[in-house]
Design an enzyme around this catalytic site. Structure first.
Site, PDB file in Angstrom:
ATOM      1  N   TRP A  47     -14.516   3.602  -8.113  1.00  0.00           N
ATOM      2  CA  TRP A  47     -14.922   2.271  -7.616  1.00  0.00           C
ATOM      3  C   TRP A  47     -13.774   1.733  -6.773  1.00  0.00           C
ATOM      4  O   TRP A  47     -12.763   1.282  -7.300  1.00  0.00           O
ATOM      5  CB  TRP A  47     -15.192   1.353  -8.806  1.00  0.00           C
ATOM      6  CG  TRP A  47     -15.750   0.016  -8.466  1.00  0.00           C
ATOM      7  CD1 TRP A  47     -15.089  -1.012  -7.831  1.00  0.00           C
ATOM      8  CD2 TRP A  47     -17.061  -0.474  -8.747  1.00  0.00           C
ATOM      9  NE1 TRP A  47     -15.912  -2.101  -7.712  1.00  0.00           N
ATOM     10  CE2 TRP A  47     -17.132  -1.798  -8.271  1.00  0.00           C
ATOM     11  CE3 TRP A  47     -18.181   0.074  -9.369  1.00  0.00           C
ATOM     12  CZ2 TRP A  47     -18.280  -2.579  -8.393  1.00  0.00           C
ATOM     13  CZ3 TRP A  47     -19.324  -0.710  -9.491  1.00  0.00           C
ATOM     14  CH2 TRP A  47     -19.367  -2.015  -9.000  1.00  0.00           C
ATOM     15  N   ASP A  48     -13.952   1.799  -5.456  1.00  0.00           N
ATOM     16  CA  ASP A  48     -12.863   1.469  -4.537  1.00  0.00           C
ATOM     17  C   ASP A  48     -13.025   0.049  -3.997  1.00  0.00           C
ATOM     18  O   ASP A  48     -14.105  -0.562  -4.090  1.00  0.00           O
ATOM     19  CB  ASP A  48     -12.887   2.492  -3.382  1.00  0.00           C
ATOM     20  CG  ASP A  48     -11.531   2.682  -2.730  1.00  0.00           C
ATOM     21  OD1 ASP A  48     -10.619   1.875  -2.977  1.00  0.00           O
ATOM     22  OD2 ASP A  48     -11.382   3.656  -1.950  1.00  0.00           O
ATOM     23  N   MET A  49     -11.968  -0.468  -3.383  1.00  0.00           N
ATOM     24  CA  MET A  49     -11.990  -1.809  -2.798  1.00  0.00           C
ATOM     25  C   MET A  49     -10.830  -1.849  -1.808  1.00  0.00           C
ATOM     26  O   MET A  49      -9.681  -1.857  -2.214  1.00  0.00           O
ATOM     27  CB  MET A  49     -11.775  -2.806  -3.932  1.00  0.00           C
ATOM     28  CG  MET A  49     -12.185  -4.221  -3.657  1.00  0.00           C
ATOM     29  SD  MET A  49     -10.890  -5.142  -2.843  1.00  0.00           S
ATOM     30  CE  MET A  49     -11.445  -6.796  -3.090  1.00  0.00           C
ATOM     31  N   TRP A  87       0.845  -1.187   0.000  1.00  0.00           N
ATOM     32  CA  TRP A  87       0.000   0.000   0.000  1.00  0.00           C
ATOM     33  C   TRP A  87       0.890   1.251   0.000  1.00  0.00           C
ATOM     34  O   TRP A  87       1.872   1.328   0.739  1.00  0.00           O
ATOM     35  CB  TRP A  87      -0.914  -0.013   1.247  1.00  0.00           C
ATOM     36  CG  TRP A  87      -1.677   1.265   1.375  1.00  0.00           C
ATOM     37  CD1 TRP A  87      -2.757   1.639   0.643  1.00  0.00           C
ATOM     38  CD2 TRP A  87      -1.380   2.341   2.267  1.00  0.00           C
ATOM     39  NE1 TRP A  87      -3.157   2.901   1.015  1.00  0.00           N
ATOM     40  CE2 TRP A  87      -2.325   3.353   2.017  1.00  0.00           C
ATOM     41  CE3 TRP A  87      -0.404   2.558   3.244  1.00  0.00           C
ATOM     42  CZ2 TRP A  87      -2.335   4.564   2.713  1.00  0.00           C
ATOM     43  CZ3 TRP A  87      -0.406   3.755   3.933  1.00  0.00           C
ATOM     44  CH2 TRP A  87      -1.375   4.747   3.671  1.00  0.00           C
ATOM     45  N   ASP A 123      -2.257   5.692  -3.126  1.00  0.00           N
ATOM     46  CA  ASP A 123      -2.674   6.637  -2.086  1.00  0.00           C
ATOM     47  C   ASP A 123      -1.536   7.561  -1.688  1.00  0.00           C
ATOM     48  O   ASP A 123      -1.738   8.476  -0.882  1.00  0.00           O
ATOM     49  CB  ASP A 123      -3.181   5.879  -0.849  1.00  0.00           C
ATOM     50  CG  ASP A 123      -4.639   5.475  -1.020  1.00  0.00           C
ATOM     51  OD1 ASP A 123      -5.243   5.865  -2.031  1.00  0.00           O
ATOM     52  OD2 ASP A 123      -5.171   4.776  -0.140  1.00  0.00           O
TER      53      ASP A 123
END
Ligand code: DGJ
Length: 717
Positions: free
Chosen positions: A464-466, A188, A527
């Site tokens: 469209w997030d996940m 991430w 991010d």
């Protein structure tokens, strides 16, 4: 493009060639993948065989061993101890039956695939007669691209059930040579870091069992010669058009030959009832002898022309996103205020990120309840969208449709809809549970709630997030059915709302893959918006993704993920190199930087077609990063110069530009200097320097301090 002769089949489009033949006992032998051959006449690289002690003689022939033979569909059980492409209990033969050429490609059902118009496909049918199993290999070639697609379909043609353990979409055997593997790793907020190492004897594999293609090991690979560089040398690129679990295997045997495989992970125990078929996801293979840069150009063109959804309006509005300024603290007044400020400063779209739906105060609640929170959006989403669009902006909205919070109406109503419902304590990630999309009622529900919001409000863009990995699912079939359902949902939504731009996001780059790219217009790259970190991430991504598929924004400083302070200019210059660009700044930050924001919004709107259609080159990578973006006509060139660390008394840097038209002249914006293309490509362009007196007159000076950047713009005169 497809030629058949007594020597075998050749798929050749003048850029790449793939050759195979039927060998003894009907075994499919791989002959070549690489540069164009023109014809198989005079082609001599037949698979060679020698007597090898301890090898298993194939059906009594001492000079023939499947264990060293270059094959197309290797299986276990007859002397090949390398990784099998097709595995099913009892499988020990696949015999050639028939071949046919088709215009276009194979219908892959719900799986995403490259568009087939103009392509030609060779389908080869092989069977295991005693098992009653059919394996069809499909090879597709397009004109004008150095790319070939490969997939397999396995069908049970017996009257008893079978289990399929492995069906690798890609499996090729390469001759002995010293090679490197290049692949991407990350996590991430530090996705897409390039890793390069020598292929040693043995088996090297990477992949994902996280339910997403993952930032850890996305499904891309390049095999290079050990001396391949950015500009020179052979590269064989591989990519899987898939977004769920996957596995790549590189196996170098004791004779130095290399087997490369990509596909769903092995050991899937997929039940195949009589008559049933399994279609493996499409794998893409690319070849170039122009180094990693050549590979990137090959992928960029192919992705733009064959993978990314075709749109009437490819324009991406410059946007203001609420996430890093407001997080969950959003309400209608704040959004309207931001919309007014954004419009004044030249933005074209307002994106309302997480936090807008019923009861959502933090990341513990409300996923699944996709109606506007009545307390903070009392007038509803339709009215908010009307107000934002009345300001002259488009309106975008965030969703995370595959997820549900325990604290939600949806979970209270349907606790059995989650993955792991049958377990004692299903794992939670970011305090949320995953909906089981493999259930038809869940699939239908997700499609209908998103569609009803898109009908209620004038929405131009969906993020469209996940935000979690999928645990509690050790059933390969359900994991795959989940992905197929996701693809179906998005496909239907796109069809129903053709004007909406869909952005793929999975906590940033957790589904950074060609499968998502077939259905989404762009991907939220990471991010992390700190420019220094983004340089590496965007560099890594650029090996496979064209800039048009990437999204960025200028976020706050200090950066919320790594605390680093950066100048507005550095953030602007790095974010420039994505197809979709914007800001995530509060009203106060917008005001403090008003003139820079306005100027940047103008820069971004005026360079939209350049970033989406231009050719991207990595000129230098390391402590100094230099990128070149050239418009298709060659009229416009933008150079990014970035120096990560400040050093006293720095050297003079200059860099050779690429691919300009000889005889043309270019003028530098700002300084007005004139350069000839030959001079820029042969002698090079001097880079900005921190000693302003050292710069050619009026040329942009590099700021002192860490993470200094400059954008240089040249125009053909
Ligand atoms: C993760 C995304 O990557 C962010 O941009 C943001 O949308 C958050 N999720 C919202 O929860």
């Amino acid at each position: 493009m497809i030629e058949e002769s007594e020597k075998g089949w050749l798929l050749d489009n003048g850029l790449v060639a793939y050759a195979l033949r039927v060998g003894e006992d009907g075994v499919l032998e791989h002959l070549h993948f690489g540069g164009s051959l023109g014809s198989l006449a005079g082609f001599s690289a037949w698979p060679r065989q020698a007597y090898r002690s301890l090898q298993i003689d194939d059906r009594g022939k001492p000079f023939r061993h499947l264990g060293t033979l270059a094959q197309e569909l290797p299986f276990f059980g007859r002397g090949d101890f390398r990784s099998p492409a097709i595995a099913a209990p009892g499988l020990d033969e696949l015999v050639f039956e028939s071949a046919r050429k088709i215009e276009g490609g194979l219908d892959l059902g719900d799986l995403p695939s490259a568009r087939f118009e103009g392509a030609e496909t060779l389908q080869i049918r092989t069977v295991s007669r005693h098992m009653g199993l059919e394996v069809v290999l499909s090879l597709t070639l397009w004109p004008g691209h150095p790319v070939l697609a490969r997939t397999v379909t396995v069908r049970n043609i017996s009257d008893r059930p079978h289990l399929l353990d492995r069906a690798s979409s890609l499996s090729i055997d390469l001759p002995q040579a010293d090679r490197h593997i290049v692949h991407l790793t990350g996590s991430w907020a530090r996705e897409m870091h390039l890793q390069r190492h020598r292929i040693e004897t043995g088996r090297f594999s990477f992949g994902s069992c996280r339910g997403t293609s993952s930032a850890q090991h996305p499904p891309f690979i390049a095999l290079t010669d050990t001396d391949t560089t950015e500009l020179h040398g052979e590269v064989l690129g591989g990519a899987l058009v898939y977004s769920g679990n996957h596995e790549t295997v590189v196996e170098k045997d004791e004779f130095g030959a290399v087997r490369l495989q990509m596909g769903l992970p092995g050991g899937m125990r997929w039940p195949l009832a009589p008559g049933e078929a399994f279609i493996a996801p499409q794998a893409l293979l690319l070849h170039t002898d122009r180094g990693l840069g050549g590979m990137s150009h090959g992928w960029h063109d192919f992705v733009r022309e064959r993978l990314l959804p075709e749109r009437r309006e490819p324009y991406r509005p410059v946007y203001l996103n609420t996430w890093e300024s407001a997080y969950f603290e959003v309400d209608e007044d704040k959004v309207e205020k931001l919309a007014r400020a954004a419009k004044k400063l030249g933005c074209e779209m307002l994106v309302l990120d997480d936090g807008w739906f019923k009861g959502r105060r933090d990341d513990h609640t409300s996923l699944g309840d996709w109606q506007a929170d009545p307390k903070r959006f009392s007038r509803g989403m339709g009215e908010l969208a009307r107000r934002v669009t009345a300001e002259g902006l488009k309106f975008g909205l965030w969703f995370e449709p595959e997820m549900v919070s325990r604290e939600s109406d949806l979970y209270r109503e349907h606790p059995d809809w989650i993955i792991g419902a049958d377990r004692d304590r299903p794992g939670e990630g970011r305090n949320q549970l995953t909906l089981d999309l493999s259930r038809p009622e869940v699939e239908a529900h997700i499609e209908s709630v998103v569609a009803s919001m898109l009908r209620e409000a004038d929405i131009s863009y969906v993020k469209w997030d996940m935000n979690r990995f999928v645990s509690d699912l050790d059933d390969a079939k359900r994991a795959h059915l989940y992905m197929l359902a996701l693809y179906r949902i998005v496909r239907k939504l796109r069809k129903a709302f053709p004007g909406v731009v869909f952005e793929n996001c999975a906590s940033g780059g957790n589904r950074f893959d060609f499968g998502m790219l077939c259905l989404f217009d762009q991907t939220w790259t990471s991010d992390l918006c700190d420019p220094e970190g983004r340089l590496d991430i965007q560099s890594g991504a650029s090996h496979f993704f064209p800039l048009s598929a990437l999204a960025s924004y200028i976020g706050p400083s200090p950066n919320h993920q790594n605390g680093r302070i950066s100048s507005f200019e550095a953030r602007r210059d790095v974010a420039f190199f994505c197809g979709s660009r914007g800001f995530s700044l509060s009203a106060e930050e917008l005001e403090a930087h008003a003139s820079s924001v306005k100027e940047t919004a103008g820069l971004y709107t005026s360079t939209q077609s350049l970033v989406t259609k231009g050719r991207f080159d990595r000129l230098r990578t390391g402590a100094e990063i230099i990128w070149q973006l050239t418009s298709p006509s060659g009229d416009e060139v933008v150079i990014l110069y970035a120096r990560k660390r400040s050093e006293p008394n720095p050297p003079f840097a200059s860099v050779r530009l690429r691919n300009l038209e000889k005889g043309s002249a270019y003028r530098m914006e700002g300084s007005g200097e004139l350069w000839r293309a030959e001079s820029l490509m042969v002698a090079g362009l001097p880079m900005p320097h921190t000693d302003h007196r050292a710069n050619p007159p009026l040329m942009k000076a590099l700021p002192t301090g860490d993470m200094a950047t400059a954008l240089l713009r040249l125009r053909r005169v």
